[in-house]
Design an enzyme around this catalytic site. Structure first.
Site, PDB file in Angstrom:
ATOM      1  N   HIS A 108     -28.384 -27.115-143.779  1.00 49.86           N
ATOM      2  CA  HIS A 108     -28.895 -27.789-142.580  1.00 49.86           C
ATOM      3  C   HIS A 108     -29.498 -26.744-141.630  1.00 49.86           C
ATOM      4  CE1 HIS A 108     -29.125 -30.027-138.864  1.00 49.86           C
ATOM      5  NE2 HIS A 108     -29.085 -31.117-139.606  1.00 49.86           N
ATOM      6  N   GLU A 141     -36.386 -32.152-142.750  1.00 49.77           N
ATOM      7  CA  GLU A 141     -36.016 -32.241-141.337  1.00 49.77           C
ATOM      8  C   GLU A 141     -36.801 -31.198-140.548  1.00 49.77           C
ATOM      9  OE1 GLU A 141     -31.948 -34.303-140.825  1.00 49.77           O
ATOM     10  OE2 GLU A 141     -31.576 -32.175-141.016  1.00 49.77           O
TER      11      GLU A 141
HETATM   12  P1  13P Z   1     -30.999 -36.248-134.907  1.00 48.71           P
HETATM   13  O1  13P Z   1     -31.165 -37.572-135.597  1.00 48.71           O
HETATM   14  O2  13P Z   1     -29.964 -36.262-133.842  1.00 48.71           O
HETATM   15  O3  13P Z   1     -32.320 -35.694-134.458  1.00 48.71           O
HETATM   16  O4  13P Z   1     -30.441 -35.231-136.017  1.00 48.71           O
HETATM   17  C1  13P Z   1     -31.062 -35.163-137.232  1.00 48.71           C
HETATM   18  C2  13P Z   1     -30.289 -34.277-138.123  1.00 48.71           C
HETATM   19  O5  13P Z   1     -30.175 -33.091-137.888  1.00 48.71           O
HETATM   20  C3  13P Z   1     -29.621 -34.904-139.263  1.00 48.71           C
HETATM   21  O6  13P Z   1     -29.121 -33.950-140.134  1.00 48.71           O
END
Ligand code: 13P
Length: 258
Positions: free
Chosen positions: A98, A171
């Protein structure tokens, strides 16, 4: 096939809830998702909560995921958790790499590669490999290269059995926690780059069979509809909006057309 894969919607609760809050939210989720069969739903609470959340989820269709894993199977690694332990506790998914770990804990793609390898070789867990560019990389038009590099570093040389799935979570770091998701067209474009890179690495057939590509970054109940029907989008990884059962349910419902 444009959108033939079953959607997967994962909640990443990060370090936002204490033990009691985690258990209460898991209970609410079980109630909320009782009749849901729009896709696969999973919760990723903190490590400490995993056994108790597993008990709460037993008998429901909600899956359990962990937020991290260590890259060795067993040994003198103080503070770390192995893939086998996660499996023993009853996890189905594990997040790997992550961006918060990459940014705050200096996790790099060499480590991510090793984590992926140990998960695949020692357990049946489905790894969720996180990739995504930061704002500077996006601004200077380096996104494609960054995604390509991240995928190669994480996945090159992985021995992927026919029965094993890998989820790639795109992401974009600049969208996480910002309150604004990226434009759906932009997500679709990034997912296409990811799919093309995976196809180059593993072949189209394997990508169709074994890979899913999901999006994460400020998805909520209001913008989830923008991601419906996007090509190569097989689900969502939801942070903030997964901290309320109603909102997470609304997101899941929307993206799966349930
Ligand atoms: P948010 O949905 O709070 O932006 O976070 C996304 C995330 O990091 C999921 O792993």
């Amino acid at each position: 096939m444009k959108n033939g894969k079953e959607k997967v919607i994962l909640a990443n609760w990060k370090m936002r809830l204490n033990l009691k809050e985690t258990q209460e939210l898991a209970q609410e989720m079980v109630k909320k998702f009782k009749d849901f069969n729009g896709g696969t739903v999973g919760l990723c609470p903190n490590f400490i909560s995993l056994p108790s959340v597993k008990k709460i989820l037993d008998g429901s269709q909600i899956k359990l995921g962990a937020q991290d894993v260590f890259w060795e199977e067993v040994g003198a690694y103080t503070g770390e958790i192995s893939a086998k332990i996660l499996s023993e506790v009853g996890c189905d998914y594990v997040l790997i790499g992550h961006s918060e770990r990459r940014e705050l804990l200096m996790e790099n793609y060499e480590m991510i590669h090793k984590k992926l390898k140990v998960v695949l070789s020692s357990t049946k867990l489905t790894p969720v490999v996180c990739i995504g560019e930061n704002w500077d990389e996006r601004k200077t038009d380096r996104r494609n290269f960054v995604l390509y590099e991240q995928m190669h570093q994480a996945l090159s040389g992985i021995d992927l059995k026919e029965s094993r799935d890998i989820i790639i979570a795109y992401e974009p770091i600049w969208a996480i926690g910002s309150g604004t998701a990226i434009e759906p067209e932009e997500a679709q474009y990034a997912h296409k780059i990811i799919k093309m890179t995976l196809s180059d690495m593993f072949g189209e057939k394997t990508v169709e069979r074994n890979f899913k590509i999901i999006y994460g970054g400020s998805v909520n109940k209001d913008n989830a509809k923008d991601f419906v029907g996007l090509e190569n989008l097989d689900g969502l990884l939801v942070g903030g909006a997964s901290l309320k059962a109603d909102e997470f349910y609304a997101v899941a419902k929307t993206i799966t057309n349930f």
